[in-house]
Motif scaffolding. Structure first.
Motif, mmCIF file in Angstrom:
data_model
loop_
_atom_site.group_PDB
_atom_site.id
_atom_site.type_symbol
_atom_site.label_atom_id
_atom_site.label_comp_id
_atom_site.label_asym_id
_atom_site.label_seq_id
_atom_site.Cartn_x
_atom_site.Cartn_y
_atom_site.Cartn_z
ATOM 1 N N SER A 35 2.332 4.271 7.282
ATOM 2 C CA SER A 35 4.419 4.913 6.896
ATOM 3 C C SER A 35 3.805 4.021 7.055
ATOM 4 O O SER A 35 5.138 2.696 6.452
ATOM 5 C CB SER A 35 4.176 5.458 7.990
ATOM 6 O OG SER A 35 5.032 5.336 9.055
ATOM 7 N N SER A 71 6.889 4.950 -0.095
ATOM 8 C CA SER A 71 6.433 6.799 -0.262
ATOM 9 C C SER A 71 6.867 7.643 -1.080
ATOM 10 O O SER A 71 6.407 6.348 -2.293
ATOM 11 C CB SER A 71 6.801 7.179 0.915
ATOM 12 O OG SER A 71 8.173 7.326 0.135
ATOM 13 N N VAL A 102 0.953 -0.820 0.002
ATOM 14 C CA VAL A 102 0.280 -0.096 -0.324
ATOM 15 C C VAL A 102 1.173 0.969 -0.127
ATOM 16 O O VAL A 102 1.814 1.463 0.013
ATOM 17 C CB VAL A 102 -1.246 0.322 0.978
ATOM 18 C CG1 VAL A 102 -1.565 -1.303 0.686
ATOM 19 C CG2 VAL A 102 -0.348 0.179 2.595
ATOM 20 N N GLN A 103 0.351 2.313 -0.203
ATOM 21 C CA GLN A 103 1.042 3.615 -0.637
ATOM 22 C C GLN A 103 0.939 4.569 1.180
ATOM 23 O O GLN A 103 -0.320 4.337 1.353
ATOM 24 C CB GLN A 103 0.387 5.208 -1.338
ATOM 25 C CG GLN A 103 0.515 4.075 -2.753
ATOM 26 C CD GLN A 103 0.468 5.155 -3.708
ATOM 27 O OE1 GLN A 103 -0.754 5.607 -4.042
ATOM 28 N NE2 GLN A 103 0.937 5.578 -4.832
ATOM 29 N N GLY A 119 -0.330 6.065 3.803
ATOM 30 C CA GLY A 119 -1.260 7.276 3.764
ATOM 31 C C GLY A 119 -2.484 6.320 3.825
ATOM 32 O O GLY A 119 -3.708 6.608 3.955
ATOM 33 N N GLY A 120 -2.678 5.370 3.284
ATOM 34 C CA GLY A 120 -3.383 3.885 2.987
ATOM 35 C C GLY A 120 -3.795 2.960 4.291
ATOM 36 O O GLY A 120 -2.867 3.015 5.107
ATOM 37 N N SER A 121 -4.390 2.618 3.739
ATOM 38 C CA SER A 121 -5.356 0.975 5.211
ATOM 39 C C SER A 121 -4.693 0.319 4.492
ATOM 40 O O SER A 121 -4.411 -0.578 3.579
ATOM 41 C CB SER A 121 -6.633 1.431 5.238
ATOM 42 O OG SER A 121 -6.822 3.107 6.096
ATOM 43 N N LEU A 122 -4.822 -0.951 5.979
ATOM 44 C CA LEU A 122 -4.582 -2.624 5.571
ATOM 45 C C LEU A 122 -6.119 -2.962 6.710
ATOM 46 O O LEU A 122 -5.800 -2.275 7.400
ATOM 47 C CB LEU A 122 -3.520 -3.436 5.549
ATOM 48 C CG LEU A 122 -2.633 -2.737 3.840
ATOM 49 C CD1 LEU A 122 -1.045 -3.454 3.671
ATOM 50 C CD2 LEU A 122 -3.660 -3.592 3.070
ATOM 51 N N VAL A 143 5.015 -0.327 2.478
ATOM 52 C CA VAL A 143 4.177 0.716 2.365
ATOM 53 C C VAL A 143 5.608 1.561 1.990
ATOM 54 O O VAL A 143 5.874 1.660 1.821
ATOM 55 C CB VAL A 143 3.755 1.148 3.990
ATOM 56 C CG1 VAL A 143 3.378 2.798 3.328
ATOM 57 C CG2 VAL A 143 2.967 0.707 4.895
ATOM 58 N N ASN A 174 -4.851 2.076 9.892
ATOM 59 C CA ASN A 174 -4.349 3.079 9.108
ATOM 60 C C ASN A 174 -3.472 4.290 9.171
ATOM 61 O O ASN A 174 -2.956 3.891 9.366
ATOM 62 C CB ASN A 174 -5.979 3.786 9.390
ATOM 63 C CG ASN A 174 -6.988 2.793 9.441
ATOM 64 O OD1 ASN A 174 -7.450 2.600 8.332
ATOM 65 N ND2 ASN A 174 -8.444 2.849 10.362
ATOM 66 N N SER A 175 -3.552 5.266 8.433
ATOM 67 C CA SER A 175 -1.973 6.170 8.145
ATOM 68 C C SER A 175 -1.112 5.389 8.765
ATOM 69 O O SER A 175 -0.567 5.681 8.479
ATOM 70 C CB SER A 175 -2.302 7.028 9.028
ATOM 71 O OG SER A 175 -4.046 7.547 8.994
#
Length: 120
Positions: A85, A120, A12-13, A15-18, A118, A82-83
């Motif tokens: 990094s 960036s 995920v990028q 700021g994204g969530s899993l 994650v 969430n959020s």
């Protein structure tokens, strides 16, 4: 006989969530505490969050306010992240204290881990 299997990891990028899930299977009598740990390359394995069979939760300072641990049933634990990094990149491991059927004591079990990356 008892097995913990994690799923839901991925890329995920920032700021994204899993949402991770872990399911226990086998000849299980009861599941006590469940938890999520993580280990990044070059780092020690650390506790991320834990939850008791009664629903009491505990979080590492680094994830407070961003991650939520929950039990969807007696044999399944989830981790909503969430959020995210890049610092959250790690292999996430499910952990559970489980009493097997026919056993008078419990033992700690570990899943094989699920990768969370994650970018960036």
């Amino acid at each position: 006989q008892v097995q913990l299997v994690e799923y839901g990891g991925g890329l995920v990028q920032a700021g994204g969530s899993l949402r991770l899930s872990c399911a226990a299977s086998g000849r299980i009598g009861s599941v006590n505490n469940m938890a999520w740990y993580r280990q990044a390359p070059g780092n020690e394995r650390e506790l991320v969050a834990s939850i008791t069979s009664g629903g009491w939760t505990n979080y590492a300072d680094s994830v407070k306010g961003r991650f939520t641990i929950s039990r969807s049933n007696t044999k399944t634990v989830n981790l909503q992240m969430n959020s995210l990094s890049p610092e959250d990149t790690a292999v996430y491991y499910c952990n559970a204290d489980i009493r097997r059927l026919g056993s008078g004591s419990s033992s700690v079990y570990w899943g094989q881990g699920t990768h969370v990356t994650v970018s960036s």
